[in-house]
Design a protein around this motif. Structure first.
Motif, PDB file in Angstrom:
ATOM      1  N   ARG A 111       7.194  -4.235   5.068  1.00 11.84           N
ATOM      2  CA  ARG A 111       7.327  -3.109   6.003  1.00 11.84           C
ATOM      3  C   ARG A 111       6.053  -2.266   6.044  1.00 11.84           C
ATOM      4  O   ARG A 111       5.651  -1.784   7.105  1.00 11.84           O
ATOM      5  CB  ARG A 111       8.542  -2.269   5.632  1.00 11.84           C
ATOM      6  N   LYS A 112       5.411  -2.102   4.887  1.00 12.66           N
ATOM      7  CA  LYS A 112       4.163  -1.339   4.862  1.00 12.66           C
ATOM      8  C   LYS A 112       3.063  -2.101   5.603  1.00 12.66           C
ATOM      9  O   LYS A 112       2.267  -1.496   6.328  1.00 12.66           O
ATOM     10  CB  LYS A 112       3.739  -1.042   3.430  1.00 12.66           C
ATOM     11  N   GLU A 166       3.668  -1.513   9.159  1.00  9.93           N
ATOM     12  CA  GLU A 166       3.317  -0.128   9.499  1.00  9.93           C
ATOM     13  C   GLU A 166       1.809  -0.003   9.726  1.00  9.93           C
ATOM     14  O   GLU A 166       1.370   0.639  10.680  1.00  9.93           O
ATOM     15  CB  GLU A 166       3.759   0.787   8.353  1.00  9.93           C
ATOM     16  N   TRP A 167       1.018  -0.633   8.868  1.00 12.38           N
ATOM     17  CA  TRP A 167      -0.427  -0.570   8.996  1.00 12.38           C
ATOM     18  C   TRP A 167      -0.947  -1.459  10.112  1.00 12.38           C
ATOM     19  O   TRP A 167      -1.954  -1.155  10.742  1.00 12.38           O
ATOM     20  CB  TRP A 167      -1.095  -0.965   7.673  1.00 12.38           C
ATOM     21  N   PRO A 175       0.921  -3.377  13.094  1.00  9.64           N
ATOM     22  CA  PRO A 175       2.154  -3.745  13.797  1.00  9.64           C
ATOM     23  C   PRO A 175       2.155  -5.154  14.394  1.00  9.64           C
ATOM     24  O   PRO A 175       3.213  -5.732  14.604  1.00  9.64           O
ATOM     25  CB  PRO A 175       2.256  -2.688  14.901  1.00  9.64           C
ATOM     26  N   ARG A 203       6.066  -9.866   9.694  1.00 13.27           N
ATOM     27  CA  ARG A 203       7.364  -9.726  10.374  1.00 13.27           C
ATOM     28  C   ARG A 203       8.255 -10.940  10.101  1.00 13.27           C
ATOM     29  O   ARG A 203       9.453 -10.812   9.870  1.00 13.27           O
ATOM     30  CB  ARG A 203       7.161  -9.519  11.874  1.00 13.27           C
TER      31      ARG A 203
END
Length: 195
Positions: free
Chosen positions: A51-52, A55-56, A58, A64
């Motif tokens: 997830r991080k 976040e950094w 996309p 993913r």
């Protein structure tokens, strides 16, 4: 990465953590660390790494996809499907993401999530890239069953089973055999433990 490939995960984790100390938004290192942590059973921290990374960065399709796989293993079918679809939207040629999305669209227990037509399209896309991949063929069979074609599902599953057995993929072969019993009775296969 070299340490990972050489079977030295603890050393790899140490180097990845140092890389992230130096550059906290390094998506590739976060993805690799997440993969290693999940492999060691540290799923919560692995998911946090994926997830991080997203976040950094996309558009990091691999993070993913790895998040989708991990969420599926944790029983979160809807979250897994969403993440697989996003990976595929970033990279339409990401055949493993297409196969995962097709699988979930075929076997999810919630009828509001299932979409046989889309599952069949995505499964065919994956099989076009790798027509002898037993996992892809297995997913094609689940999509065929979901769209009301158990005869084609049975035929495809028999082919997938033969390839899995020849390749000594015993776990996959066992899953295909279980699904094949459903197709032979005209019933699509469903997961019971997803939400």
């Amino acid at each position: 990465t070299t340490l990972m490939r050489r079977g030295r995960p603890d050393e790899a984790v140490s180097h990845l953590r140092e890389a992230l100390r130096l550059e906290p938004g390094y998506a590739e290192a976060l993805n690799s660390l997440g993969t290693l942590l999940c492999g060691r059973g540290e799923t919560g921290e692995g998911i946090a790494c994926f997830r991080k990374a997203i976040e950094w960065k996309p558009d990091h399709a691999l993070s993913r996809f790895n998040l989708a796989l991990t969420l599926l293993q944790a029983g979160d079918g809807k979250g897994s499907l969403e993440s697989a679809r996003r990976a595929l939207a970033i990279d339409p040629g990401f055949h493993a993401a297409a196969e995962l999305a097709a699988h979930l669209l075929s076997v999810h227990p919630d009828p509001a999530v299932r979409d046989g037509t889309e599952a069949l399209r995505l499964a065919r896309l994956a099989c076009t890239a790798d027509p002898k991949n037993p996992a892809y063929l297995d997913t094609l069979a689940t999509a065929q069953a979901e769209t009301g074609d158990p005869a084609s599902a049975e035929k495809t599953a028999v082919e997938a089973l033969a390839i899995a057995e020849r390749s000594e993929l015993s776990e996959l072969a066992a899953k295909i055999r279980e699904r094949l019993l459903c197709y032979r009775t005209g019933v699509p296969y469903r997961y019971r433990n997803l939400h």
